[in-house]
Write a protein that holds these residues in place. Structure first.
Motif, PDB file in Angstrom:
ATOM      1  N   VAL A  73     -12.688   3.653  -6.848  1.00 50.71           N
ATOM      2  CA  VAL A  73     -11.515   3.141  -6.130  1.00 50.71           C
ATOM      3  C   VAL A  73     -10.897   4.243  -5.276  1.00 50.71           C
ATOM      4  O   VAL A  73     -10.505   4.012  -4.129  1.00 50.71           O
ATOM      5  CB  VAL A  73     -10.477   2.569  -7.128  1.00 50.71           C
ATOM      6  N   ASP A  74     -10.854   5.475  -5.811  1.00 53.11           N
ATOM      7  CA  ASP A  74     -10.270   6.579  -5.055  1.00 53.11           C
ATOM      8  C   ASP A  74     -11.073   6.886  -3.793  1.00 53.11           C
ATOM      9  O   ASP A  74     -10.498   7.261  -2.773  1.00 53.11           O
ATOM     10  CB  ASP A  74     -10.173   7.830  -5.926  1.00 53.11           C
ATOM     11  N   GLU A  75     -12.390   6.729  -3.853  1.00 45.44           N
ATOM     12  CA  GLU A  75     -13.213   6.977  -2.672  1.00 45.44           C
ATOM     13  C   GLU A  75     -12.917   5.958  -1.575  1.00 45.44           C
ATOM     14  O   GLU A  75     -12.973   6.275  -0.393  1.00 45.44           O
ATOM     15  CB  GLU A  75     -14.700   6.872  -3.028  1.00 45.44           C
ATOM     16  N   VAL A  76     -12.604   4.747  -1.980  1.00 47.12           N
ATOM     17  CA  VAL A  76     -12.416   3.665  -1.005  1.00 47.12           C
ATOM     18  C   VAL A  76     -10.970   3.568  -0.534  1.00 47.12           C
ATOM     19  O   VAL A  76     -10.697   3.472   0.661  1.00 47.12           O
ATOM     20  CB  VAL A  76     -12.862   2.322  -1.618  1.00 47.12           C
ATOM     21  N   LEU A  77     -10.040   3.575  -1.470  1.00 53.12           N
ATOM     22  CA  LEU A  77      -8.628   3.349  -1.134  1.00 53.12           C
ATOM     23  C   LEU A  77      -7.812   4.632  -1.055  1.00 53.12           C
ATOM     24  O   LEU A  77      -6.704   4.614  -0.533  1.00 53.12           O
ATOM     25  CB  LEU A  77      -7.983   2.423  -2.170  1.00 53.12           C
ATOM     26  N   GLY A  78      -8.310   5.700  -1.605  1.00 57.45           N
ATOM     27  CA  GLY A  78      -7.528   6.923  -1.679  1.00 57.45           C
ATOM     28  C   GLY A  78      -6.569   6.852  -2.853  1.00 57.45           C
ATOM     29  O   GLY A  78      -6.639   5.952  -3.694  1.00 57.45           O
ATOM     30  N   ASP A  79      -5.655   7.780  -2.909  1.00 67.70           N
ATOM     31  CA  ASP A  79      -4.721   7.813  -4.039  1.00 67.70           C
ATOM     32  C   ASP A  79      -3.391   7.137  -3.733  1.00 67.70           C
ATOM     33  O   ASP A  79      -2.504   7.099  -4.566  1.00 67.70           O
ATOM     34  CB  ASP A  79      -4.494   9.246  -4.514  1.00 67.70           C
ATOM     35  N   ASP A  80      -3.254   6.594  -2.529  1.00 67.17           N
ATOM     36  CA  ASP A  80      -2.002   5.946  -2.129  1.00 67.17           C
ATOM     37  C   ASP A  80      -2.254   4.467  -1.846  1.00 67.17           C
ATOM     38  O   ASP A  80      -2.395   4.047  -0.694  1.00 67.17           O
ATOM     39  CB  ASP A  80      -1.425   6.641  -0.900  1.00 67.17           C
ATOM     40  N   GLU A  82      -0.204   2.001  -2.284  1.00 69.05           N
ATOM     41  CA  GLU A  82       0.949   1.414  -1.602  1.00 69.05           C
ATOM     42  C   GLU A  82       0.862   1.629  -0.088  1.00 69.05           C
ATOM     43  O   GLU A  82       1.122   0.724   0.703  1.00 69.05           O
ATOM     44  CB  GLU A  82       2.241   2.004  -2.152  1.00 69.05           C
ATOM     45  N   GLY A  83       0.480   2.825   0.330  1.00 65.40           N
ATOM     46  CA  GLY A  83       0.307   3.113   1.752  1.00 65.40           C
ATOM     47  C   GLY A  83      -0.833   2.310   2.359  1.00 65.40           C
ATOM     48  O   GLY A  83      -0.736   1.840   3.494  1.00 65.40           O
ATOM     49  N   PHE A  84      -1.906   2.153   1.595  1.00 63.63           N
ATOM     50  CA  PHE A  84      -3.032   1.325   2.035  1.00 63.63           C
ATOM     51  C   PHE A  84      -2.563  -0.102   2.288  1.00 63.63           C
ATOM     52  O   PHE A  84      -2.886  -0.700   3.305  1.00 63.63           O
ATOM     53  CB  PHE A  84      -4.136   1.361   0.965  1.00 63.63           C
ATOM     54  N   CYS A  85      -1.766  -0.632   1.373  1.00 59.08           N
ATOM     55  CA  CYS A  85      -1.269  -2.005   1.510  1.00 59.08           C
ATOM     56  C   CYS A  85      -0.310  -2.137   2.684  1.00 59.08           C
ATOM     57  O   CYS A  85      -0.337  -3.140   3.402  1.00 59.08           O
ATOM     58  CB  CYS A  85      -0.592  -2.453   0.214  1.00 59.08           C
ATOM     59  N   ALA A  86       0.522  -1.129   2.894  1.00 56.39           N
ATOM     60  CA  ALA A  86       1.436  -1.159   4.038  1.00 56.39           C
ATOM     61  C   ALA A  86       0.649  -1.176   5.343  1.00 56.39           C
ATOM     62  O   ALA A  86       0.999  -1.893   6.280  1.00 56.39           O
ATOM     63  CB  ALA A  86       2.382   0.033   3.991  1.00 56.39           C
TER      64      ALA A  86
END
Length: 118
Positions: A73-80, A82-86
């Motif tokens: 998941v970290d490789e795809v979405l990163g550690d943020d 909430e920022g990804f969703c925004a």
């Protein structure tokens, strides 16, 4: 979409259940990310959520494909997440329910004060 489905939201319920069935097939870390994505995206939806379904579908496809490719998941979405969703919802400046309600309340108060003061 039929009129009755639009009024009752039965088509949305069907789609939402299909999302959840697909999410159950994900590995545990991807399922946890799915839950976070839903929680962070729902404030950006309209009351019915119709505008959010394509975005949720895309996010779920991303999780499904990354799980199939063995990516974390970290490789795809990163550690943020909430920022990804925004970013998915239209950027940091995307309006949420709270923003819309605040604007409506301010307009109503201004209109009432205008009547009282005038």
């Amino acid at each position: 979409m039929k009129f009755w489905e639009a009024m009752t939201g039965s088509d949305l319920t069907r789609e939402w259940k299909a999302f959840e069935v697909r999410a159950e097939a994900l590995p545990a870390d991807h399922r946890a990310a799915w839950e976070q994505i839903k929680g962070h995206l729902l404030p950006y939806s309209d009351f019915t959520g119709r505008s959010l379904l394509p975005i949720l579908d895309s996010a779920l496809v991303l999780l499904e494909e990354s799980a199939a490719d063995g990516q974390s998941v970290d490789e795809v979405l990163g550690d943020d997440i909430e920022g990804f969703c925004a970013a998915l919802a239209g950027g940091e400046g995307a309006r949420s329910h709270r923003d819309r309600w605040r604007e409506q309340l301010n307009r109503n108060v201004a209109r009432k004060l205008g009547r009282l003061g005038g």
